[in-house]
Write a protein that holds these residues in place. Structure first.
Motif, PDB file in Angstrom:
ATOM      1  N   UNK A 209       0.810  -1.302  -0.071  1.00 14.15           N
ATOM      2  CA  UNK A 209      -0.132  -0.165  -0.035  1.00 14.15           C
ATOM      3  C   UNK A 209       0.773   1.214  -0.041  1.00 14.15           C
ATOM      4  N   UNK A 210       0.766   1.999  -1.088  1.00 13.24           N
ATOM      5  CA  UNK A 210       1.740   3.213  -1.064  1.00 13.24           C
ATOM      6  C   UNK A 210       0.827   4.457  -1.397  1.00 13.24           C
ATOM      7  N   UNK A 211       1.020   5.345  -0.522  1.00 10.97           N
ATOM      8  CA  UNK A 211       0.521   6.830  -0.817  1.00 10.97           C
ATOM      9  C   UNK A 211       1.522   7.935  -1.531  1.00 10.97           C
ATOM     10  N   UNK A 212       1.395   8.282  -2.523  1.00  9.78           N
ATOM     11  CA  UNK A 212       2.225   9.244  -3.296  1.00  9.78           C
ATOM     12  C   UNK A 212       1.424  10.367  -3.746  1.00  9.78           C
ATOM     13  N   UNK A 213       1.864  11.483  -4.341  1.00  7.25           N
ATOM     14  CA  UNK A 213       1.530  12.553  -5.179  1.00  7.25           C
ATOM     15  C   UNK A 213       2.205  12.427  -6.670  1.00  7.25           C
ATOM     16  N   UNK A 214       2.907  11.288  -6.885  1.00  4.19           N
ATOM     17  CA  UNK A 214       3.882  11.232  -8.106  1.00  4.19           C
ATOM     18  C   UNK A 214       3.041  10.260  -8.937  1.00  4.19           C
TER      19      UNK A 214
ATOM     20  N   UNK B 276      -1.307  -1.812  -9.149  1.00  8.68           N
ATOM     21  CA  UNK B 276      -2.346  -2.474 -10.191  1.00  8.68           C
ATOM     22  C   UNK B 276      -3.615  -1.687  -9.803  1.00  8.68           C
ATOM     23  N   UNK B 277      -3.904  -1.115  -8.940  1.00  6.51           N
ATOM     24  CA  UNK B 277      -4.979  -0.199  -8.649  1.00  6.51           C
ATOM     25  C   UNK B 277      -4.713   1.295  -8.089  1.00  6.51           C
ATOM     26  N   UNK B 278      -5.413   2.139  -8.501  1.00  5.40           N
ATOM     27  CA  UNK B 278      -4.947   3.496  -8.205  1.00  5.40           C
ATOM     28  C   UNK B 278      -6.277   4.275  -7.828  1.00  5.40           C
ATOM     29  N   UNK B 279      -6.316   4.718  -6.439  1.00  5.62           N
ATOM     30  CA  UNK B 279      -7.601   5.396  -5.920  1.00  5.62           C
ATOM     31  C   UNK B 279      -7.173   6.899  -5.707  1.00  5.62           C
ATOM     32  N   UNK B 280      -7.939   7.559  -6.232  1.00  5.59           N
ATOM     33  CA  UNK B 280      -7.804   9.353  -6.369  1.00  5.59           C
ATOM     34  C   UNK B 280      -8.722   9.665  -5.159  1.00  5.59           C
ATOM     35  N   UNK B 281      -7.860  10.370  -4.351  1.00  6.22           N
ATOM     36  CA  UNK B 281      -8.972  10.981  -3.155  1.00  6.22           C
ATOM     37  C   UNK B 281      -9.038  12.558  -3.236  1.00  6.22           C
ATOM     38  N   UNK B 282      -9.895  13.166  -2.492  1.00  6.24           N
ATOM     39  CA  UNK B 282     -10.153  14.367  -2.449  1.00  6.24           C
ATOM     40  C   UNK B 282     -10.823  14.709  -1.350  1.00  6.24           C
ATOM     41  N   UNK B 283     -10.237  15.587  -0.686  1.00  4.67           N
ATOM     42  CA  UNK B 283     -10.968  15.779   0.874  1.00  4.67           C
ATOM     43  C   UNK B 283     -11.093  14.609   1.681  1.00  4.67           C
ATOM     44  N   UNK B 284     -10.425  13.533   1.524  1.00  7.99           N
ATOM     45  CA  UNK B 284     -10.848  12.539   2.412  1.00  7.99           C
ATOM     46  C   UNK B 284     -11.859  11.394   1.417  1.00  7.99           C
ATOM     47  N   UNK B 285     -12.131  11.952   0.330  1.00  2.00           N
ATOM     48  CA  UNK B 285     -13.350  10.931  -0.151  1.00  2.00           C
ATOM     49  C   UNK B 285     -12.780  10.331  -1.597  1.00  2.00           C
ATOM     50  N   UNK B 286     -13.227   9.367  -1.882  1.00  2.00           N
ATOM     51  CA  UNK B 286     -12.990   8.540  -3.145  1.00  2.00           C
ATOM     52  C   UNK B 286     -13.656   9.347  -4.245  1.00  2.00           C
TER      53      UNK B 286
ATOM     54  N   UNK C  77      -6.104  -1.971 -13.341  1.00  2.00           N
ATOM     55  CA  UNK C  77      -5.737  -2.513 -14.352  1.00  2.00           C
ATOM     56  C   UNK C  77      -5.895  -3.719 -14.439  1.00  2.00           C
ATOM     57  N   UNK C  78      -6.399  -4.131 -15.933  1.00  2.00           N
ATOM     58  CA  UNK C  78      -6.825  -5.658 -16.192  1.00  2.00           C
ATOM     59  C   UNK C  78      -5.552  -6.375 -16.149  1.00  2.00           C
TER      60      UNK C  78
END
Length: 49
Positions: A15-20, A28-38, A44-45
């Motif tokens: 599990x990695x948190x990055x701004x890059x 394999x999976x990217x989740x974008x958050x804004x103000x703590x909300x998905x 990726x398939x």
């Protein structure tokens, strides 16, 4: 990143948190958050980096 990729290929969950966006592309999976909300979630398939 090569160490994390190797660990993941051997079954370790990372599990990695990055701004890059460049580092996020390794995942394999990217989740974008804004103000703590998905905002978006991309899974990726095919898994090749």
């Amino acid at each position: 990143m090569s160490l994390l990729t190797e660990l993941n290929e051997n079954g370790t969950t990372i599990v990695m948190v990055t701004h890059s966006p460049a580092y996020a592309e390794y995942s394999h999976r990217i989740v974008h958050l804004f103000d703590g909300h998905v905002v978006t979630e991309n899974i990726k398939e095919q898994f090749h980096v």
